[in-house]
Design a protein around this motif. Structure first.
Motif, PDB file in Angstrom:
ATOM      1  N   ILE A   1       0.862  -1.182   0.000  1.00  0.00           N
ATOM      2  CA  ILE A   1       0.000   0.000   0.000  1.00  0.00           C
ATOM      3  C   ILE A   1       0.894   1.227   0.000  1.00  0.00           C
ATOM      4  N   PHE A   2       0.727   2.078  -1.010  1.00  0.00           N
ATOM      5  CA  PHE A   2       1.515   3.308  -1.118  1.00  0.00           C
ATOM      6  C   PHE A   2       0.615   4.499  -0.789  1.00  0.00           C
ATOM      7  N   VAL A   3       0.956   5.228   0.268  1.00  0.00           N
ATOM      8  CA  VAL A   3       0.119   6.306   0.782  1.00  0.00           C
ATOM      9  C   VAL A   3       0.583   7.640   0.199  1.00  0.00           C
ATOM     10  N   GLN A   4      -0.336   8.332  -0.484  1.00  0.00           N
ATOM     11  CA  GLN A   4      -0.023   9.602  -1.147  1.00  0.00           C
ATOM     12  C   GLN A   4      -1.195  10.568  -0.959  1.00  0.00           C
ATOM     13  N   ILE A   5      -1.407  11.028   0.266  1.00  0.00           N
ATOM     14  CA  ILE A   5      -2.605  11.812   0.570  1.00  0.00           C
ATOM     15  C   ILE A   5      -2.291  13.189   1.139  1.00  0.00           C
ATOM     16  N   GLY A   6      -1.205  13.765   0.726  1.00  0.00           N
ATOM     17  CA  GLY A   6      -0.936  15.132   1.140  1.00  0.00           C
ATOM     18  C   GLY A   6       0.077  15.257   2.262  1.00  0.00           C
ATOM     19  N   LEU A   7       0.120  16.441   2.865  1.00  0.00           N
ATOM     20  CA  LEU A   7       1.191  16.792   3.784  1.00  0.00           C
ATOM     21  C   LEU A   7       0.669  17.227   5.154  1.00  0.00           C
ATOM     22  N   LEU A   8       1.534  17.050   6.154  1.00  0.00           N
ATOM     23  CA  LEU A   8       1.284  17.550   7.506  1.00  0.00           C
ATOM     24  C   LEU A   8       2.446  18.452   7.908  1.00  0.00           C
ATOM     25  N   PRO A   9       2.171  19.638   8.464  1.00  0.00           N
ATOM     26  CA  PRO A   9       3.267  20.536   8.867  1.00  0.00           C
ATOM     27  C   PRO A   9       4.056  19.976  10.041  1.00  0.00           C
ATOM     28  N   ASN A  10       5.360  20.167  10.007  1.00  0.00           N
ATOM     29  CA  ASN A  10       6.233  19.725  11.101  1.00  0.00           C
ATOM     30  C   ASN A  10       6.265  20.803  12.185  1.00  0.00           C
ATOM     31  N   SER A  11       5.178  20.877  12.931  1.00  0.00           N
ATOM     32  CA  SER A  11       5.033  21.964  13.906  1.00  0.00           C
ATOM     33  C   SER A  11       4.619  21.495  15.295  1.00  0.00           C
ATOM     34  N   GLU A  12       4.559  20.181  15.514  1.00  0.00           N
ATOM     35  CA  GLU A  12       4.110  19.678  16.817  1.00  0.00           C
ATOM     36  C   GLU A  12       4.936  20.242  17.965  1.00  0.00           C
ATOM     37  N   TRP A  13       6.215  20.407  17.735  1.00  0.00           N
ATOM     38  CA  TRP A  13       7.117  20.879  18.790  1.00  0.00           C
ATOM     39  C   TRP A  13       6.867  22.341  19.169  1.00  0.00           C
ATOM     40  N   LEU A  14       6.017  23.034  18.404  1.00  0.00           N
ATOM     41  CA  LEU A  14       5.744  24.447  18.657  1.00  0.00           C
ATOM     42  C   LEU A  14       4.401  24.693  19.342  1.00  0.00           C
ATOM     43  N   LYS A  15       3.622  23.637  19.560  1.00  0.00           N
ATOM     44  CA  LYS A  15       2.299  23.810  20.166  1.00  0.00           C
ATOM     45  C   LYS A  15       2.416  24.460  21.545  1.00  0.00           C
ATOM     46  N   GLY A  16       1.576  25.482  21.749  1.00  0.00           N
ATOM     47  CA  GLY A  16       1.598  26.188  23.021  1.00  0.00           C
ATOM     48  C   GLY A  16       2.632  27.285  23.097  1.00  0.00           C
ATOM     49  N   THR A  17       3.446  27.435  22.025  1.00  0.00           N
ATOM     50  CA  THR A  17       4.506  28.440  22.023  1.00  0.00           C
ATOM     51  C   THR A  17       4.134  29.654  21.176  1.00  0.00           C
ATOM     52  N   LEU A  18       3.581  29.405  20.002  1.00  0.00           N
ATOM     53  CA  LEU A  18       3.125  30.480  19.133  1.00  0.00           C
ATOM     54  C   LEU A  18       1.820  30.059  18.472  1.00  0.00           C
ATOM     55  N   GLU A  19       1.206  30.962  17.730  1.00  0.00           N
ATOM     56  CA  GLU A  19      -0.109  30.689  17.161  1.00  0.00           C
ATOM     57  C   GLU A  19      -0.009  29.753  15.962  1.00  0.00           C
ATOM     58  N   LEU A  20      -0.826  28.674  16.016  1.00  0.00           N
ATOM     59  CA  LEU A  20      -0.930  27.720  14.918  1.00  0.00           C
ATOM     60  C   LEU A  20      -2.357  27.723  14.404  1.00  0.00           C
ATOM     61  N   SER A  21      -2.511  27.399  13.135  1.00  0.00           N
ATOM     62  CA  SER A  21      -3.844  27.293  12.556  1.00  0.00           C
ATOM     63  C   SER A  21      -4.486  25.988  13.011  1.00  0.00           C
ATOM     64  N   PRO A  22      -5.790  25.796  12.757  1.00  0.00           N
ATOM     65  CA  PRO A  22      -6.429  24.522  13.107  1.00  0.00           C
ATOM     66  C   PRO A  22      -5.765  23.318  12.446  1.00  0.00           C
ATOM     67  N   ARG A  23      -5.077  23.536  11.338  1.00  0.00           N
ATOM     68  CA  ARG A  23      -4.381  22.445  10.645  1.00  0.00           C
ATOM     69  C   ARG A  23      -2.951  22.267  11.133  1.00  0.00           C
ATOM     70  N   GLY A  24      -2.567  23.069  12.132  1.00  0.00           N
ATOM     71  CA  GLY A  24      -1.225  22.940  12.687  1.00  0.00           C
ATOM     72  C   GLY A  24      -0.178  23.769  11.978  1.00  0.00           C
ATOM     73  N   GLU A  25      -0.570  24.615  11.037  1.00  0.00           N
ATOM     74  CA  GLU A  25       0.385  25.463  10.331  1.00  0.00           C
ATOM     75  C   GLU A  25       0.697  26.706  11.166  1.00  0.00           C
ATOM     76  N   ILE A  26       1.911  27.221  11.038  1.00  0.00           N
ATOM     77  CA  ILE A  26       2.294  28.429  11.761  1.00  0.00           C
ATOM     78  C   ILE A  26       1.599  29.627  11.121  1.00  0.00           C
ATOM     79  N   GLU A  27       0.869  30.373  11.928  1.00  0.00           N
ATOM     80  CA  GLU A  27       0.198  31.577  11.441  1.00  0.00           C
ATOM     81  C   GLU A  27       1.240  32.667  11.179  1.00  0.00           C
TER      82      GLU A  27
END
Length: 519
Positions: A443-469
């Motif tokens: 099974i080859f998974v090709q369904i888009g991207l997730l931002p590498n921002s988990e380590w920033l939660k609670g530090t600065l503003e992130l969008s509902p999708r986890g992107e840095i505002e």
């Protein structure tokens, strides 16, 4: 096997040999062995410092070793290292022959000092663009340290062993017969894993660095562009990255990079790094950021790394990019690397003649299905929506293929396996509500991207999708902290967009510095 142009280039390369090297071939009666011998004979004929013997007795055949006459060779190739691996062969010849590698002297000394016996085996596919980095790193270690040996193994030629060892992704590395790692592994990363003190020593060196004017977290297109523009301003610039090049390293064909008709990810990533190194930029690779520690206005911001090191800077640019999105269904994590894959170019050859699925009907998914259709027995492409989202030209190509089936309105619900490898996929037909199963090997998974921002939660503003505002000037919610590229809310996740955003972030950071009081 080699055309005239390649032979001409090889003659020039082989003139760099400082000592005679010996190639020892272990052929069998296969056609692959005949092709291997033909290649080796052509190479040996190009230099009087290359000798060839065909009387080897290696356990894997066809194979050959590269070493010095009278010594036990520590580098070998089981298969024919053409395609992406041809460079690995040429570098092995040069380095065994005494030509120095383009690696920092401190890294070489660290490898030379590692105690113990280490026999590495790397299973590869010739179409894998990540595999050569691993092969070349381990070959260099074998050249440098007498206690280290390495063999590259073409999985397509040793299918029985691939099946017996349950190898379903490349590169897959074994150390002394036991699993060591899978996927892209950099030289420094391998050294750190077998030399327990290397990580601590590097962390101490990083922590001792003086504060930067701008510190860029991430080494992809956005981070590279930011580094170049910052350095050109004459300010103290650093780049800390988990792997320089970022997700570009996992991208094969690039045909929309303006002014370059066609290139590939690893080549572009190498060009980015080469360009950055033209300037006075402190690159700290293979370092994962773990926390952003903002300080009061006018003081330094800190970045804490997973290694335990801490860096300080007057301004920070976050350019950590994104990664492949997962299905997040039962069985996906359990069978990752055992039938669940994310790189069709790398792992596709391991499923030759088998039935596989591609999850995702966007450009990436359709391109993956097209590529796989030329290798595997059958491809089933599943798309959640009622229609595919890929460009029309790609859909036309897809539907022209006889061994591809497209299923729309399909919700994947579970990856099925036999305890060792994938054997199927369960999904729900969203139109009828019916639950269905497909028998599969991969099974080859090709369904888009997730931002590498988990380590920033609670530090600065992130969008509902986890992107840095960010605002129009790449500023985040924290003073002196900026962001660029795929990790941010900027629309359109494209290489050229990321480069422009990285440039904008660097210029904004510089503007912030000249308007701020000195720290």
């Amino acid at each position: 096997m080699l055309d005239a142009n390649i032979k001409t280039q090889l003659v020039a390369y082989l003139q760099k040999l400082q000592r005679t090297i010996e190639i020892v071939a272990s052929p069998d009666s296969s056609e692959a062995a005949r092709e291997m011998l033909a290649l080796l004979q052509e190479i040996a004929a190009l230099s009087d410092k290359v000798t060839l013997r065909e009387d080897g007795n290696a356990a894997r055949k066809p194979s050959f070793s590269v070493g010095l006459p009278g010594e036990t060779a520590r580098i070998s190739f089981a298969g024919i290292p053409m395609g992406h691996e041809f460079t690995s062969l040429i570098l092995a010849l040069l380095q065994v022959g005494g030509h120095p590698a383009k690696v920092d002297a401190s890294v070489i000394e660290g490898i030379r000092a590692i105690p113990g016996e280490f026999h590495f085996e790397t299973f590869i596919s010739l179409s894998c663009h990540n595999c050569p980095d691993v092969v070349q790193a381990l070959n260099l270690m074998a050249v440098t340290n007498p206690g280290i040996s390495h063999q590259m193994i073409d999985g397509a030629l040793f299918q029985d062993e691939v099946s017996a060892r349950q190898i379903m992704g490349v590169p897959t590395v074994f150390l002394n017969g036991e699993p060591f790692g899978q996927g892209r592994l950099a030289l420094e990363e391998i050294v750190a894993r077998i030399d327990s003190g290397a990580t601590q020593r590097e962390a101490e060196k990083i922590s001792a660095r003086q504060p930067f004017d701008v510190l860029i977290v991430g080494g992809g297109p956005a981070g590279a562009a930011a580094a170049i523009y910052a350095a050109r301003k004459g300010i103290r610039t650093g780049v800390v990255s988990e792997r320089f090049g970022g997700q570009v390293l996992d991208t094969l064909a690039i045909e929309n990079f303006i002014s370059v008709k066609a290139t590939d990810g690893p080549k572009l990533a190498a060009g980015l790094e080469e360009h950055v190194r033209e300037y006075d930029v402190d690159i700290m690779d293979l370092q994962r950021a773990e926390a952003l520690l903002p300080q009061a206005a006018g003081s330094l911001t800190e970045i804490r790394l997973a290694s335990g090191a801490t860096l300080r800077s007057k301004t920070v640019i976050l350019a950590t990019g994104a990664r492949w999105r997962e299905m997040n269904v039962p069985g996906e994590k359990e069978y990752r690397g055992h039938g669940v894959a994310y790189c069709p170019h790398c792992d596709g050859p391991l499923f030759k003649g088998k039935r596989v699925a591609v999850i995702g009907g966007g450009n990436s998914g359709v391109e993956a299905a097209i590529d796989l259709a030329g290798i595997v027995g059958h491809v089933t492409l599943l798309e959640f929506e009622a229609t595919l989202r890929a460009d029309a030209v790609l859909q036309k190509k897809l539907f022209s293929l006889g061994n591809v089936e497209v299923i729309t309105e399909a919700l994947s619900t579970q990856v099925s396996g036999d305890g060792e490898k994938v054997d199927g996929l369960l999904y729900t037909d969203r139109a009828s509500g019916e639950k269905r199963r497909i028998d599969l090997a991969g099974i080859f998974v090709q369904i888009g991207l997730l931002p590498n921002s988990e380590w920033l939660k609670g530090t600065l503003e992130l969008s509902p999708r986890g992107e840095i505002e960010i605002d129009a000037r790449c500023a985040t919610s924290l003073p002196g902290v900026f962001a660029a590229g795929d990790v941010t809310t900027v629309p359109y996740k494209q290489i050229v967009v990321a480069m422009g955003e990285g440039t904008k972030a660097a210029l904004t950071a510089f503007d912030h510095l000249i308007r701020s009081e000195p720290c």
